[in-house]
Write an enzyme that holds these catalytic residues in place. Structure first.
Site, mmCIF file in Angstrom:
data_model
loop_
_atom_site.group_PDB
_atom_site.id
_atom_site.type_symbol
_atom_site.label_atom_id
_atom_site.label_comp_id
_atom_site.label_asym_id
_atom_site.label_seq_id
_atom_site.Cartn_x
_atom_site.Cartn_y
_atom_site.Cartn_z
ATOM 1 N N LYS A 100 0.301 -3.966 1.339
ATOM 2 C CA LYS A 100 -1.117 -3.691 1.610
ATOM 3 C C LYS A 100 -1.554 -4.225 2.975
ATOM 4 O O LYS A 100 -2.496 -3.717 3.582
ATOM 5 C CB LYS A 100 -1.998 -4.295 0.512
ATOM 6 N N GLU A 122 -12.012 -2.363 -2.330
ATOM 7 C CA GLU A 122 -11.832 -2.443 -3.775
ATOM 8 C C GLU A 122 -10.448 -3.038 -3.991
ATOM 9 O O GLU A 122 -9.586 -2.920 -3.119
ATOM 10 C CB GLU A 122 -11.916 -1.057 -4.413
ATOM 11 N N SER A 383 7.438 -3.124 -3.226
ATOM 12 C CA SER A 383 6.133 -3.141 -2.574
ATOM 13 C C SER A 383 5.477 -4.525 -2.530
ATOM 14 O O SER A 383 4.616 -4.777 -1.701
ATOM 15 C CB SER A 383 5.195 -2.156 -3.271
HETATM 16 C C1 LIG Z 1 2.480 -4.906 -5.046
HETATM 17 C C2 LIG Z 1 1.800 -3.602 -5.235
HETATM 18 N N1 LIG Z 1 2.535 -2.479 -5.281
HETATM 19 C C3 LIG Z 1 1.976 -1.263 -5.462
HETATM 20 C C4 LIG Z 1 0.613 -1.134 -5.641
HETATM 21 C C5 LIG Z 1 0.055 0.239 -5.891
HETATM 22 O O1 LIG Z 1 -0.609 0.738 -4.793
HETATM 23 P P1 LIG Z 1 -0.068 1.982 -3.974
HETATM 24 O O2 LIG Z 1 0.303 3.028 -4.971
HETATM 25 O O3 LIG Z 1 -1.206 2.364 -3.129
HETATM 26 O O4 LIG Z 1 1.121 1.540 -3.190
HETATM 27 C C6 LIG Z 1 -0.210 -2.274 -5.597
HETATM 28 C C7 LIG Z 1 -1.663 -2.163 -5.752
HETATM 29 O O5 LIG Z 1 -2.381 -3.102 -5.854
HETATM 30 C C8 LIG Z 1 0.409 -3.536 -5.395
HETATM 31 O O6 LIG Z 1 -0.318 -4.665 -5.358
#
Ligand SMILES: Cc1ncc(COP(=O)(O)O)c(C=O)c1O
Length: 403
Positions: A100, A122, A383
């Site tokens: 993020k 948000e 992620s």
């Molecule tokens: C660690 C992590 N991975 C994935 C996501 C999902 O978001 P996005 O689909 O936008 O990557 C989030 C959302 O808060 C997150 O904190």
């Protein structure tokens, strides 16, 4: 080259133009009072992105503050167990602990360029809130973060981190008291303060230009990974590129680096929030996309152990990639995600975020079912890291036995 560009455009990961459409999805379904603001954000972003000075400032922040480039880690022991070659793109190693931060720094720089003094955001899992609070502190902006009351309970650590960074966290008690309601509330608040505040949306959702802008800020993941895979793999490009999908920003950023290759793109959703896999066409939060709905067209609440995947739809570009058959979308249960966290921790010494664990759980399932051929090369975007989820895992007595 023209051929590559044509394929990228056909697959939907280029510039969506002034209407912000990805096939029949996307667009800008916003109240009258936000039409001009969205147009202005789109124009400012277009100019900023073609300004080498802006790009250099962002690259510098991503390098010296966020810790890019992130490594590509071969998951050696797990690969042997699964009979595949698994490579992890380590967004969990960024400053603040998730992908993020890439987007938050980009939008914070844009906000400052537009003369805004405040960021609104948000958050679900709290990671986008923490990233926004961090970017705001770094660039001297104020931050207000809307968060569902249920997420405030289950992500207490991130609430405290945001407050420590100087952000105001506003509890949202409507609806399911999770991400979707926090998004609605943030949009409502934005209407009254557009001259001072920029709405820093955390995923590839919302009205044009957000899905395009957020994907553009996140494509650093895919671009880096493409170069790293070229060095790591004899085939240069992996057979599969896999990422979890809430709204879909880490997946969109990763896919963007590989959309013009032969790699198969797989987005993995939470079973209780599988908007791409099981949703229907509709409009929510300013864009046409695929959302979970009842027979009357009302949005159905999403449920996931991973707060970041607790969203009833996906960004419009994912809906388009799905329709084109360029990406496929799979759903994974809470139990499979928890088992995947434990398995990765015990084979590789990495505690992944529950969100990322969904992507891994699909890889484990597909390898076990022979759907991934022996020796298949798989790039998986990790992620985020799992510190924020330790309480949820403890509550679930997840530590009894590894799966
Ligand atoms: C660690 C992590 N991975 C994935 C996501 C999902 O978001 P996005 O689909 O936008 O990557 C989030 C959302 O808060 C997150 O904190």
């Amino acid at each position: 080259m023209t051929d590559v560009l044509q394929r990228v455009r056909a697959a939907g990961m280029g510039d969506p133009g002034r209407t912000g459409r990805f096939g029949r999805y996307g667009g800008g379904y916003v109240p009258e009072s936000l039409v001009e603001t969205c147009r202005q954000v789109a124009e400012e972003f277009r100019q900023a992105w073609s300004d080498p000075g802006f790009r250099e400032s962002l690259t510098r922040l991503l390098t010296v503050h966020a810790g890019r480039p992130t490594p590509l880690t071969p998951a050696s022991r797990l690969s042997t167990e699964l009979g595949i070659q698994l490579l992890l793109k380590r967004e969990d190693l960024t400053h603040t602990g998730s992908h993020k931060i890439n987007n938050a720094l980009g939008q914070a720089l844009l906000a400052r360029r537009m003369g805004r003094s405040r960021l609104i955001a948000e958050t679900g899992a709290g990671q986008h809130g923490v990233a926004t609070a961090t970017a705001a502190a770094l660039l001297g902006l104020r931050a207000t973060v809307f968060m569902g009351e249920r997420d405030i309970e289950r992500q207490a650590l991130n609430v405290f981190r945001m407050q420590l960074l100087g952000a105001e966290v506003v509890p949202v008690g409507t609806g399911s008291r999770t991400l979707s309601d926090a998004t609605s509330q943030a949009m409502r608040h934005w209407v009254g303060v557009t001259d001072q505040a920029h709405y820093c949306i955390g995923s590839v959702v919302g009205p044009h230009p957000y899905p395009w802008m957020v994907r553009t800020f996140q494509r650093v993941i895919g671009d880096e990974a493409r170069g790293q895979c070229a060095r790591e793999l004899t085939s240069a490009v992996p057979d599969y590129v896999v990422a979890c999908v809430g709204g879909g920003s880490n997946a969109a950023g990763t896919f963007a680096g590989f959309v013009d290759t032969s790699a198969r793109l797989v987005g993995v959703e939470a079973a209780g929030g599988a908007g791409a896999a099981h949703g229907r066409d509709g409009v929510l939060h300013g864009a046409r996309s695929r959302f979970l709905q009842d027979d009357g067209g009302q949005i159905v609440e999403a449920h996931s152990i991973a707060a970041g995947l607790d969203y009833p739809g996906v960004g419009p570009e994912h809906a388009h990639l799905r329709d084109l058959g360029r990406a496929r979308y799979e759903a994974v249960s809470d139990d499979e995600a928890v088992a995947a966290v434990i398995r990765l921790a015990r084979t590789e010494g990495i505690v992944a975020a529950l969100e990322s664990a969904h992507a891994l759980a699909w890889v484990i399932r597909a390898a076990g079912a022979g759907e991934l051929p022996p020796g298949a090369t798989v790039l998986l975007t990790l992620s985020g890291r799992g510190d924020k989820d330790v309480a949820a895992l403890k509550d679930r007595s997840a530590l009894k036995e590894p799966a």
